[in-house]
Design a protein around this motif. Structure first.
Motif, short mmCIF file in Angstrom:
data_model
loop_
_atom_site.label_atom_id
_atom_site.label_comp_id
_atom_site.label_asym_id
_atom_site.label_seq_id
_atom_site.Cartn_x
_atom_site.Cartn_y
_atom_site.Cartn_z
N ASP A 1 0.81 -1.23 0.00
CA ASP A 1 0.00 0.00 0.00
C ASP A 1 0.84 1.28 0.00
O ASP A 1 0.29 2.38 0.02
CB ASP A 1 -0.90 0.02 1.25
N GLY A 2 2.16 1.11 0.04
CA GLY A 2 3.01 2.30 0.05
C GLY A 2 3.04 3.01 1.39
O GLY A 2 3.44 4.18 1.47
N LYS A 3 2.61 2.33 2.44
CA LYS A 3 2.58 2.98 3.76
C LYS A 3 3.76 2.59 4.63
O LYS A 3 3.93 3.12 5.73
CB LYS A 3 1.28 2.62 4.47
N LEU A 4 4.53 1.67 4.16
CA LEU A 4 5.69 1.21 4.92
C LEU A 4 6.81 0.93 3.93
O LEU A 4 6.57 0.34 2.88
CB LEU A 4 5.34 -0.09 5.68
N ALA A 5 8.01 1.35 4.27
CA ALA A 5 9.17 1.07 3.41
C ALA A 5 10.18 0.26 4.21
O ALA A 5 10.43 0.56 5.38
CB ALA A 5 9.79 2.36 2.91
N VAL A 6 10.72 -0.76 3.58
CA VAL A 6 11.71 -1.62 4.22
C VAL A 6 13.07 -1.36 3.57
O VAL A 6 13.19 -1.39 2.35
CB VAL A 6 11.31 -3.10 4.07
N HIS A 7 14.06 -1.10 4.41
CA HIS A 7 15.39 -0.75 3.91
C HIS A 7 16.46 -1.65 4.50
O HIS A 7 16.31 -2.19 5.59
CB HIS A 7 15.74 0.69 4.29
N GLY A 8 17.58 -1.74 3.77
CA GLY A 8 18.74 -2.43 4.30
C GLY A 8 19.89 -1.45 4.39
O GLY A 8 20.01 -0.53 3.58
N ALA A 9 20.75 -1.63 5.39
CA ALA A 9 21.93 -0.78 5.54
C ALA A 9 23.05 -1.61 6.15
O ALA A 9 22.80 -2.60 6.84
CB ALA A 9 21.63 0.42 6.43
N TRP A 10 24.26 -1.21 5.84
CA TRP A 10 25.45 -1.88 6.39
C TRP A 10 26.43 -0.79 6.79
O TRP A 10 26.75 0.10 5.99
CB TRP A 10 26.05 -2.80 5.32
N PHE A 11 26.87 -0.88 8.04
CA PHE A 11 27.75 0.16 8.60
C PHE A 11 29.16 -0.37 8.72
O PHE A 11 29.39 -1.45 9.27
CB PHE A 11 27.21 0.56 9.98
N ASP A 12 30.11 0.38 8.20
CA ASP A 12 31.51 0.01 8.30
C ASP A 12 32.06 0.58 9.60
O ASP A 12 32.27 1.79 9.71
CB ASP A 12 32.27 0.56 7.09
N ILE A 13 32.28 -0.29 10.59
CA ILE A 13 32.66 0.22 11.91
C ILE A 13 34.06 0.81 11.92
O ILE A 13 34.45 1.43 12.91
CB ILE A 13 32.59 -0.89 13.00
N SER A 14 34.81 0.63 10.85
CA SER A 14 36.17 1.19 10.83
C SER A 14 36.21 2.59 10.22
O SER A 14 36.66 3.54 10.85
CB SER A 14 37.10 0.27 10.06
N ASN A 15 35.70 2.71 9.01
CA ASN A 15 35.78 4.04 8.36
C ASN A 15 34.49 4.85 8.48
O ASN A 15 34.41 5.96 7.96
CB ASN A 15 36.22 3.91 6.90
N GLY A 16 33.51 4.29 9.17
CA GLY A 16 32.30 5.06 9.45
C GLY A 16 31.29 5.12 8.31
O GLY A 16 30.21 5.70 8.46
N GLU A 17 31.62 4.52 7.18
CA GLU A 17 30.71 4.62 6.02
C GLU A 17 29.40 3.86 6.23
O GLU A 17 29.37 2.77 6.79
CB GLU A 17 31.40 4.08 4.78
#
Lengths: 212, 212, 212, 212
Positions: free
Chosen positions: C181-197
């Motif tokens: 319905d376009g009321k919720l968006a699901v995202h993925g993310a990955w954090f580089d704990i060394s360089n902060g990216e």
């Protein structure tokens, strides 16, 4: 494993702040859309004869094969791992390029080795010797005219070798067929690493400086 | 024989009025004295990954071998015409270079072909297939994880292939010996053709962006 | 019962004289009016990957679930005490959040354990082993390519696991329905704990660094 | 897949230019050397009660488990996928932490749901109901004293629940053993999300504001 050469890192930093910074849009588009170069250049590994420098070419323009002395073998579909033939196949069948340029250059070390009857193999593997043997009897056929200078003999063989590579190129069935159909053009060029001149093969097979 | 491509003639004219004009002295000296590059770059033919562009390198700096997917075979002194091995031999034995860089890049067409189990030969000669078979079982060993994206599999194999080429390089007796003596360093690099980043192999064999 | 850790008391004193003092009004309003975060972050317990730090987020902004390796199970309405599912249900049904971010990170200890076929249970209860078994055959499907470094395998599984969690999230009927319905968006993310990216999933499921 | 929430990207940019920029050295060292937090915090998902905010804690300091209402189940080595138990096992057996803090907070939505005898499941899966059932008869045992205000009942159950989680923690054999040996300390804390106060459990199990 030593640390990566600093001069290369510095050079890359220059690239990023220079060309990449200026042409970012185009470079990203090329990555996204895929390469569509119209020209395959078959050139030598020599550090003084980079095709991108000689033709002032940017990213996406030239598909570039570089081996020692810019040699092309005959078509040999024998199951061997033929690197040069693989690049030619990929350029024509995979990318649909419409021009092939075999580009030799002056003072070529590989040609020089082929000319010297007393040259010893650089190594017991003698990969250079085997590689240059692709020229067959061409060096010997230059004869022993003692009023031809070494430089002339070298230039002569550099140019003979370009014509030989072009002849070999035409043993690839699709090169011959596409050329006949007018969909592919095969060219020869010779670059003078000293004065920067480009000599191109004319319809007679002669190398001339193109009119500007 | 068609006339020489005009865009190449135009590019060469730019070279003459630009870089050649500015660096004439150095270029002529290089022709006279001979090349003394310190680095051999083994790179791909891809039109978006020219080493001279990536490293902002001028004439005389880089001895450059380019084949499809920047592959290096094992040392095979079997009398065959091994073009890649010839260039390596010439660079080390003939020029005494002190660094070798095997440089892969993103979105490599050769690697893509090696990854696709359903890919058909481009031609009956199948030079690309044979050439990429140098990777042996490496593509298959990537497994069939369906939550790994095609782009991730491609990047993984591009980097695995660089390590494989480095492993093969070390089967050349003089590479191994010179490296042991600290007179030659072997490096890996991976160029992102989209964002321009250079990733280099660290001591663990991982690819990292070098700290500036 | 030992006395409360002094470093936590000191940290709390800093909070009171710092952020609390500056944002008192807002914090009190949030307590009075109730929380209305728009985003659920599903993150790892790792001390180096706190979502509030990574996203510089203040009170009221992020509803944060943290378990080992940021895993999401499939929808299992079997009467069990599913802590992760409870948090997801509460975030969506109770708070009406409109974004879910599954955020993994580099050098994750849980993923490392899942990758090591020889790892022994930390304890006879083996809660970590059972918990990571939620990945099923995914670690094994990475294959046994010996030219892939341990760090590369780890990053690959960290990212595969994020996609697996997202796939599992979509087995929750309301997640699937709201997303449609376009009321919720699901995202993925990955954090580089060394360089902060921060790397985020794009439409192809690939992790990219977002353009700034 | 919608594009990644802009407020998170903006927050991350703040992190990079702020904390990351200031603490780069320490953050990179933590990535390289591995985390060695001394404290496990078991906290709630509530957006107003982030442990890192409350304790002004930086990267590497706190290993943080967050579930709805900061509950800890009893030790159940039954082969189930117990996320909370997995985090506890990892913190103690894998990281060797020496302090565990169970931290509740005021106006907790999970506790509120457990207190309301008329509350309906948020969803047919009823994960919240099942999850809060971990409190067993504790909510009912608060009695029906009509001169106790709803806020008092809520605070009472929030604190009762913390003590219950601590009791459950001690059913983990290694928690009990390490605590007896003086190598692990278990603490309770309650955070007032309105006035920012931290209340900690004293030797009697009472919640007091620590003397400064």
């Amino acid at each position: 494993m030593h640390s990566f050469p600093q001069h290369l890192l510095d050079g890359h930093a220059n690239f990023m702040s220079g060309r990449y910074s200026r042409e970012k849009e185009r470079i990203r588009d090329l990555a996204e859309a895929g390469q569509t170069p119209s020209t395959l250049i078959i050139a030598c590994c020599d550090s003084r004869a980079a095709p991108e420098m000689i033709f002032d070419a940017g990213p996406g323009e030239l598909f570039v094969l570089r081996n020692v002395a810019n040699l092309v073998p005959t078509y040999q579909p024998d199951g061997g791992q033929h690197g040069t033939s693989a690049a030619i196949e990929f350029a024509i069948k995979g990318l649909g390029i419409s021009n092939i340029v075999v580009m030799g250059h002056g003072r070529c070390g590989g040609i020089q080795a082929a000319l010297d009857p007393n040259s010893k193999p650089l190594d017991s593997g003698d990969f250079i010797g085997k590689w240059m043997s692709m020229l067959g009897g061409l060096p010997a056929q230059l004869g022993q005219n003692d009023l031809m200078t070494p430089a002339e003999r070298q230039t002569a063989l550099e140019r003979i070798s370009i014509r030989n590579s072009i002849r070999n190129l035409r043993t690839f069935p699709y090169v011959a067929a596409l050329e006949t159909d007018g969909k592919l053009a095969v060219h020869g060029a010779w670059f003078d690493i000293s004065n920067g001149e480009l000599w191109v093969m004319d319809v007679h097979g002669d190398f001339i400086r193109p009119a500007l």
